[in-house]
Design a protein around this motif. Structure first.
Motif, short mmCIF file in Angstrom:
data_model
loop_
_atom_site.label_atom_id
_atom_site.label_comp_id
_atom_site.label_asym_id
_atom_site.label_seq_id
_atom_site.Cartn_x
_atom_site.Cartn_y
_atom_site.Cartn_z
N ARG A 1 -3.72 -25.04 -21.29
CA ARG A 1 -4.96 -25.40 -21.70
C ARG A 1 -5.09 -27.00 -21.74
N GLU B 1 -20.07 -17.31 -24.49
CA GLU B 1 -18.70 -17.22 -23.79
C GLU B 1 -18.50 -15.68 -23.98
N ARG C 1 -7.17 -31.10 -21.30
CA ARG C 1 -7.05 -31.91 -22.51
C ARG C 1 -6.62 -33.04 -22.59
N ASP D 1 -19.18 -19.18 -28.95
CA ASP D 1 -17.91 -18.82 -28.55
C ASP D 1 -17.42 -17.37 -28.69
N VAL D 2 -16.87 -16.97 -27.77
CA VAL D 2 -16.39 -15.43 -28.01
C VAL D 2 -17.35 -14.52 -28.63
N HIS E 1 -15.24 -16.26 -35.90
CA HIS E 1 -14.12 -16.54 -36.80
C HIS E 1 -14.52 -17.74 -37.58
N ASP F 1 -6.81 -25.14 -34.04
CA ASP F 1 -7.37 -24.84 -32.68
C ASP F 1 -8.27 -26.11 -32.38
N PHE G 1 -3.42 -15.85 -29.51
CA PHE G 1 -2.50 -16.77 -29.37
C PHE G 1 -1.14 -16.00 -30.09
N GLN H 1 -7.57 -18.28 -38.15
CA GLN H 1 -9.01 -17.93 -37.78
C GLN H 1 -9.21 -16.60 -37.87
N PHE I 1 -7.68 -14.53 -32.73
CA PHE I 1 -6.84 -15.88 -32.42
C PHE I 1 -5.79 -16.13 -33.45
N ARG J 1 -23.85 -23.21 -27.25
CA ARG J 1 -22.86 -22.22 -26.46
C ARG J 1 -21.94 -21.32 -27.61
N TYR K 1 -11.94 -25.33 -33.16
CA TYR K 1 -12.53 -23.99 -33.11
C TYR K 1 -12.27 -22.94 -34.13
N VAL L 1 -19.51 -21.06 -33.22
CA VAL L 1 -18.08 -20.51 -33.46
C VAL L 1 -18.33 -19.30 -34.53
N HIS M 1 -12.50 -26.53 -21.36
CA HIS M 1 -11.25 -27.03 -22.12
C HIS M 1 -10.26 -26.14 -22.01
N ASP M 2 -10.25 -24.68 -21.66
CA ASP M 2 -9.48 -23.62 -21.67
C ASP M 2 -8.79 -23.27 -20.19
C1 NOJ Z 1 -12.69 -19.73 -26.99
C2 NOJ Z 1 -12.65 -21.14 -26.90
O1 NOJ Z 1 -13.24 -21.57 -25.63
C3 NOJ Z 1 -11.22 -21.51 -27.20
O2 NOJ Z 1 -11.05 -22.93 -26.78
C4 NOJ Z 1 -11.02 -21.00 -28.36
O3 NOJ Z 1 -9.38 -21.42 -28.68
C5 NOJ Z 1 -11.00 -19.52 -28.77
N1 NOJ Z 1 -12.49 -19.23 -28.13
C6 NOJ Z 1 -11.21 -19.32 -30.20
O4 NOJ Z 1 -12.42 -19.98 -30.82
#
Ligand code: NOJ
Length: 558
Positions: free
Chosen positions: A415, A256, A419, A199-200, A103, A60, A144, A167, A163, A197, A63, A100, A329-330
């Motif tokens: 996404r 996030e 990119r 992640d989730v 996971h 990913d 995913f 992951q 994800f 920042r 990530y 991150v 980026h998403d």
């Molecule tokens: C959010 C991230 O912005 C994304 O790009 C990623 O795929 C997922 N979290 C999993 O880490």
């Protein structure tokens, strides 16, 4: 409300794989970023958020982290990274790193051990559950595609992965894992970074009863989300992280948080709560998604966009803080999504930027946004690289959808729209690389690129620069209260900001037609601060006409 440097900053997000390649392997890298720091300084940004650059097998695009304390070989070395940080600080900018920790990669040493047996030291670093009647432990779905559980032969049970199956989710119930995460964060902070920042980050506390998810009608998230978004111990974990790590440094944090509501964001960001500075919510990113989720593309309504953004402005007006973003980026490119990427590309990009940057909160600019980069529409699925896009395509083809309808949704929502390589100039591959890029360049690079933008004083780039400068010289933009005007209009987004005796009036036309707007009485004597219109119709003092996608900002005295 207290003054803080991170409330007065503008952040620029770099997705390193697509930013600048310095060694011709077709992949953006750290030295490429260092080369471009003067460009970012020229734009006027204060903080860089760097998407993951850690060692990763790239299931990913980083990530999925294999080693939190090593740099991905494709991106360079730790020495390159140290130099980059020095160069950022020399230019009086700051760096926040992506954290991150919901996971890791399945190739992380912790997971390699964890999956080996039921009685090793890392077993409890991840979330393991027995199957239910030969099936997955719950009906939770992965973001995913497919089930969120994956069977592991060696231990005859399942691990959770919200994800991809590469992951696996970390088990935050385990205090030893939490300590290891805090140690790693401290290590980076001691190297001199200026924040994270995350992640989730609102997914880290799972309901330990692991109930099945209810298929909620109109849901925009995967099944099971109610049992891991904003879970039972989330505030406790974040407060512990603050106590153990963040409170020791003057840093910026942004979490996030898909599925976070303004009420929850008050808890996450309230000044006295000692959790995070701000969150990324997704409510405004969901307005063009139908009942079946993001790929179910529906027309969006300006009224809904205004309702959402205003609700967030009001909720965090007196305590807590907002992040402001159109892109990352998403997400698809905003000029293609909420503006017009044809005839009015430049004008609508400036209008969107103004509408966002004049709100209360910390603005985030995603690479390429400042030159009005657009979505891309590759003809063949083979040209796409994103795991979410590719998994969805395969799954939906198998379910009987046609390639044609899937490609249509991909063109709008993939996404990979965000990119494609940064468009630096009109040379081959947009000046991104001397080699062959890991993902194709958007064919419009010959007209849309940074070199053109820098040379043209009327460009989107120079307009962003001006917006950033205004924030530095007008406290009302930073701390003024927000009031929505024309709430029901499907054409205009208008609001005021007020601080002490200063008022700010912002009016944007979101349509291709001219729109008239009645100036509120208290703004009759006003100064124009910024506009994207070349000629203004000022024939009447209390009624103005905004040309297609026009925006204007005035100051006035209260
Ligand atoms: C959010 C991230 O912005 C994304 O790009 C990623 O795929 C997922 N979290 C999993 O880490």
């Amino acid at each position: 409300m207290s003054r803080q440097w991170w409330k007065e900053s503008v952040v620029y997000q770099i997705y390193p794989r697509s930013f600048k390649d310095s060694n011709g392997d077709g992949i953006g890298d750290i030295n490429g970023i260092t080369e471009k720091l003067d460009y970012l300084k020229e734009l006027g940004i204060d903080v860089i958020w760097l998407s993951p650059v850690y060692d990763s097998p790239n299931d990913d695009n980083g990530y999925d982290i294999r080693d939190y304390q090593a740099i991905m070989a494709e991106f360079g070395t730790m020495t390159d990274w140290d130099t980059m940080l020095d160069e950022i600080h020399k230019r009086d900018m700051k760096l926040i790193m992506d954290l991150v920790v919901n996971h890791t990669s399945d190739e992380h040493q912790w997971f390699v051990e964890s999956r080996r047996s039921k009685d090793n030291a890392y077993r409890d670093y991840y979330i393991w559950r027995p199957g239910k009647n030969g099936q997955e432990p719950t009906n939770w779905e992965a973001a995913f595609s497919g089930s969120a559980w994956h069977y592991n032969e060696a231990t005859d049970d399942y691990y959770l992965h919200l994800f991809s199956k590469k992951q696996p989710d970390l088990n935050w119930e385990n205090p030893t894992l939490r300590k290891d995460v805090y140690k790693m964060m401290t290590w980076w902070l001691d190297k001199g970074i200026d924040g994270f920042r995350m992640d989730v980050i609102n997914f880290i506390s799972k309901d330990q009863r692991f109930p099945d998810g209810e298929p909620a009608p109109g849901k925009r998230y995967v099944s099971g989300h109610q049992h891991f978004m904003n879970g039972p111990r989330i505030h406790e974990f974040l407060q512990e992280m603050h106590r153990e790590v963040l409170s020791n440094y003057d840093v910026m944090t942004v979490g996030e948080m898909p599925g976070a509501t303004p009420e929850e964001a008050q808890l996450y960001t309230g000044e006295e709560r000692n959790e995070l500075n701000m969150v990324f919510h997704f409510e405004h990113m969901d307005i063009d998604s139908g009942p079946s989720g993001k790929w179910d593309v529906i027309p969006w309504l300006l009224k809904e966009l205004k309702d959402i953004l205003s609700k967030w402005q009001f909720a965090l007006q007196n305590d807590g803080w907002n992040s402001l973003y159109w892109n990352n980026h998403d997400q698809p490119r905003v000029v293609s999504r909420f503006g017009d990427d044809g005839q009015y590309r430049e004008k609508s990009a400036k209008m969107l930027a103004t509408t966002l940057h004049m709100m209360k909160g910390t603005p985030f600019i995603y690479q390429g946004e400042e030159i009005g980069m657009t979505n891309v529409a590759f003809d063949h699925i083979d040209d796409y690289r994103d795991i979410e896009t590719l998994n969805m395509y395969e799954e939906q083809l198998n379910k009987g959808h046609t390639a044609e309808e899937l490609m249509k949704a991909i063109h709008v929502k993939s996404r990979d729209n965000a990119r494609t390589p940064m468009q630096w100039n009109a040379d081959e591959h947009a000046g991104f690389t001397d080699g062959s890029p890991w993902i194709k360049v958007n064919p419009n690079y010959q007209t849309i690129n940074a070199a053109f933008a820098l040379n043209n004083p009327d460009s989107i780039f120079h307009y962003y620069k001006k917006l950033i400068q205004l924030r530095k010289t007008h406290d009302v933009i930073l701390y003024g209260d927000y009031h929505l005007l024309e709430a029901d209009s499907e054409a205009l987004f208008a609001y005021t900001r007020t601080l002490n005796r200063t008022g700010l009036l912002v009016v944007s036309n979101f349509t291709k037609e001219a729109q008239s707007f009645s100036i509120p009485d208290d703004c009759n004597i006003r100064n124009l601060l910024i506009t994207n219109e070349l000629e203004l119709d000022e024939s009447s003092n209390d009624q103005i006409t905004l040309t297609p996608f026009a925006t204007r900002v005035y100051t006035y005295t209260l």
